[in-house]
Design a protein around this motif. Structure first.
Motif, PDB file in Angstrom:
ATOM      1  N   THR A   1     -11.134  10.661 -17.817  1.00 46.49           N
ATOM      2  CA  THR A   1     -12.152   9.640 -17.570  1.00 46.49           C
ATOM      3  C   THR A   1     -13.547  10.242 -17.577  1.00 46.49           C
ATOM      4  O   THR A   1     -14.504   9.621 -18.070  1.00 46.49           O
ATOM      5  N   THR A   2     -13.697  11.461 -17.059  1.00 48.12           N
ATOM      6  CA  THR A   2     -15.002  12.132 -17.078  1.00 48.12           C
ATOM      7  C   THR A   2     -15.443  12.429 -18.499  1.00 48.12           C
ATOM      8  O   THR A   2     -16.618  12.239 -18.852  1.00 48.12           O
ATOM      9  N   GLU A   3     -14.509  12.889 -19.337  1.00 49.40           N
ATOM     10  CA  GLU A   3     -14.845  13.182 -20.728  1.00 49.40           C
ATOM     11  C   GLU A   3     -15.239  11.912 -21.478  1.00 49.40           C
ATOM     12  O   GLU A   3     -16.170  11.933 -22.293  1.00 49.40           O
ATOM     13  N   ILE A   4     -14.541  10.800 -21.228  1.00 45.97           N
ATOM     14  CA  ILE A   4     -14.903   9.537 -21.874  1.00 45.97           C
ATOM     15  C   ILE A   4     -16.304   9.108 -21.434  1.00 45.97           C
ATOM     16  O   ILE A   4     -17.132   8.675 -22.249  1.00 45.97           O
ATOM     17  N   HIS A   5     -16.587   9.239 -20.135  1.00 48.99           N
ATOM     18  CA  HIS A   5     -17.915   8.884 -19.625  1.00 48.99           C
ATOM     19  C   HIS A   5     -18.995   9.749 -20.269  1.00 48.99           C
ATOM     20  O   HIS A   5     -20.036   9.249 -20.714  1.00 48.99           O
ATOM     21  N   ASN A   6     -18.757  11.056 -20.339  1.00 47.08           N
ATOM     22  CA  ASN A   6     -19.735  11.962 -20.949  1.00 47.08           C
ATOM     23  C   ASN A   6     -19.945  11.645 -22.419  1.00 47.08           C
ATOM     24  O   ASN A   6     -21.066  11.730 -22.933  1.00 47.08           O
TER      25      ASN A   6
ATOM     26  N   PRO B   1     -14.993  10.604 -33.893  1.00 50.24           N
ATOM     27  CA  PRO B   1     -15.229  10.257 -32.483  1.00 50.24           C
ATOM     28  C   PRO B   1     -14.233   9.240 -31.936  1.00 50.24           C
ATOM     29  O   PRO B   1     -13.847   9.322 -30.766  1.00 50.24           O
ATOM     30  N   THR B   2     -13.805   8.272 -32.786  1.00 42.89           N
ATOM     31  CA  THR B   2     -12.868   7.271 -32.291  1.00 42.89           C
ATOM     32  C   THR B   2     -11.498   7.885 -31.993  1.00 42.89           C
ATOM     33  O   THR B   2     -10.807   7.468 -31.059  1.00 42.89           O
ATOM     34  N   ILE B   3     -11.116   8.886 -32.781  1.00 45.07           N
ATOM     35  CA  ILE B   3      -9.859   9.598 -32.515  1.00 45.07           C
ATOM     36  C   ILE B   3      -9.960  10.354 -31.200  1.00 45.07           C
ATOM     37  O   ILE B   3      -8.984  10.431 -30.432  1.00 45.07           O
ATOM     38  N   LYS B   4     -11.126  10.901 -30.914  1.00 41.70           N
ATOM     39  CA  LYS B   4     -11.305  11.641 -29.656  1.00 41.70           C
ATOM     40  C   LYS B   4     -11.153  10.712 -28.454  1.00 41.70           C
ATOM     41  O   LYS B   4     -10.495  11.059 -27.466  1.00 41.70           O
ATOM     42  N   ILE B   5     -11.746   9.520 -28.536  1.00 40.46           N
ATOM     43  CA  ILE B   5     -11.597   8.545 -27.453  1.00 40.46           C
ATOM     44  C   ILE B   5     -10.140   8.119 -27.320  1.00 40.46           C
ATOM     45  O   ILE B   5      -9.608   7.976 -26.215  1.00 40.46           O
ATOM     46  N   LEU B   6      -9.478   7.919 -28.463  1.00 43.35           N
ATOM     47  CA  LEU B   6      -8.059   7.550 -28.445  1.00 43.35           C
ATOM     48  C   LEU B   6      -7.224   8.654 -27.813  1.00 43.35           C
ATOM     49  O   LEU B   6      -6.319   8.388 -27.010  1.00 43.35           O
ATOM     50  N   ALA B   7      -7.525   9.908 -28.156  1.00 43.32           N
ATOM     51  CA  ALA B   7      -6.796  11.041 -27.582  1.00 43.32           C
ATOM     52  C   ALA B   7      -7.000  11.114 -26.072  1.00 43.32           C
ATOM     53  O   ALA B   7      -6.051  11.381 -25.312  1.00 43.32           O
TER      54      ALA B   7
ATOM     55  N   SER C   1      -0.560   3.479 -32.022  1.00 46.08           N
ATOM     56  CA  SER C   1      -2.016   3.395 -31.902  1.00 46.08           C
ATOM     57  C   SER C   1      -2.701   4.349 -32.867  1.00 46.08           C
ATOM     58  O   SER C   1      -3.729   4.013 -33.469  1.00 46.08           O
ATOM     59  N   LEU C   2      -2.129   5.541 -33.027  1.00 43.47           N
ATOM     60  CA  LEU C   2      -2.712   6.522 -33.941  1.00 43.47           C
ATOM     61  C   LEU C   2      -2.632   6.039 -35.392  1.00 43.47           C
ATOM     62  O   LEU C   2      -3.592   6.192 -36.156  1.00 43.47           O
ATOM     63  N   ILE C   3      -1.509   5.435 -35.765  1.00 43.93           N
ATOM     64  CA  ILE C   3      -1.358   4.922 -37.134  1.00 43.93           C
ATOM     65  C   ILE C   3      -2.380   3.814 -37.403  1.00 43.93           C
ATOM     66  O   ILE C   3      -3.020   3.779 -38.462  1.00 43.93           O
ATOM     67  N   VAL C   4      -2.553   2.912 -36.426  1.00 43.69           N
ATOM     68  CA  VAL C   4      -3.539   1.837 -36.584  1.00 43.69           C
ATOM     69  C   VAL C   4      -4.942   2.416 -36.743  1.00 43.69           C
ATOM     70  O   VAL C   4      -5.725   1.968 -37.593  1.00 43.69           O
ATOM     71  N   GLU C   5      -5.267   3.434 -35.943  1.00 41.42           N
ATOM     72  CA  GLU C   5      -6.596   4.045 -36.030  1.00 41.42           C
ATOM     73  C   GLU C   5      -6.792   4.769 -37.354  1.00 41.42           C
ATOM     74  O   GLU C   5      -7.889   4.769 -37.916  1.00 41.42           O
ATOM     75  N   MET C   6      -5.751   5.392 -37.877  1.00 41.54           N
ATOM     76  CA  MET C   6      -5.849   6.047 -39.180  1.00 41.54           C
ATOM     77  C   MET C   6      -6.142   5.022 -40.279  1.00 41.54           C
ATOM     78  O   MET C   6      -6.931   5.281 -41.199  1.00 41.54           O
TER      79      MET C   6
END
Length: 257
Positions: A111-116, A191-197, A229-234
């Motif tokens: 959660t801290t990483e997402i906020h940052n 960046p969207t993959i990072k948020i998903l991860a 979720s990863l397949i959809v994001e790809m």
């Protein structure tokens, strides 16, 4: 326990292959966390940080495998916790405490990483040099302990031969070391993959906390949801790239200025 003759049997090799694949799947969480942590380092230190993190994970897992009796002993109840919504007191073991601390730490860091990331503080820290290798390695060590503990418990449940477990861990870690750079680069480029991860890590943190409270969650469902979720994001990434490229007209007339 250390039965070298077992490697002459086909069943041992099947068990080794199964356990190796399972260790790789479980190690994906570790790779994602390490990749996100080292992304805050200067680019010239990131490869070193990934290597140190995975080597520490390897050391922890082998050390835990060599302490099977201690691992089994962690399942013994330490004390009982009376809870109003339970018909009987909750027996808390050393395993439960480790999973609880690890799950809460993973929830906090994710959660801290997402906020940052949303506030842009991650880039400012990287440019300002406020994040150093020792700080990142310390955080990796803490989460490595939790992931290694979960990995070893899985190995103990699948295989009886400690030597097979160690070989499976060595092979799986070799695979993860080989592909950690590719995974890290892919996560950092998107960046969207990072948020998903990071969202995946939040799910894993919740799962660890639930397991600490003796509420088992089927990991197959969790990993299926993550994979879907990863397949959809790809697919989304591919569509965004095509839309940026724009339509290509091969038969348009060519006009000279």
């Amino acid at each position: 326990m250390y039965d070298f003759a077992a490697f002459t049997e086909l069943a041992t090799w099947v068990s080794l292959l199964t356990l190796t694949l399972m260790e790789i799947v479980l190690g994906i969480d570790n790779i994602i966390f390490i990749s996100i942590m080292v992304s805050r380092l200067p680019s010239e230190q990131q490869a070193r940080g990934r290597t140190i993190g995975l080597l520490l994970a390897l050391v922890f897992r082998v050390a835990l495998l060599l302490s099977i009796s201690w691992i089994v002993g962690l399942r013994a109840p330490l004390f009982e916790l009376p809870l109003a919504w339970l018909s009987e007191p909750l027996a808390v073991s050393g395993r439960d405490l480790i999973l609880l601390v690890g799950g809460l730490f993973l929830l906090y860091k994710s959660t801290t990483e997402i906020h940052n990331k949303l506030q842009g503080e991650e880039e400012q820290e990287a440019q300002g040099g406020r994040v150093n290798l020792s700080q990142v390695v310390l955080q990796i060590v803490l989460i490595d302990l939790v992931f290694s503990f979960d990995s070893v418990l899985t190995a103990v449940g699948l295989v009886d031969n400690v030597l097979v477990m160690i070989v499976a861990v060595l092979v799986s870690m070799g695979v993860m070391l080989a592909f950690s750079g590719v995974v890290s680069d892919f996560v950092n480029r998107n960046p969207t993959i990072k948020i998903l991860a990071l969202s995946f890590l939040i799910l894993i943190g919740v799962m660890l906390v639930m397991e600490a409270a003796h509420q088992e969650i089927e990991k197959g469902y969790l990993y299926f949801a993550m994979a879907f979720s990863l397949i959809v994001e790809m697919v989304n990434i591919r569509m965004r790239r095509k839309s940026k490229a724009g339509p290509v007209h091969l038969h348009e007339p060519y006009y000279k200025p």
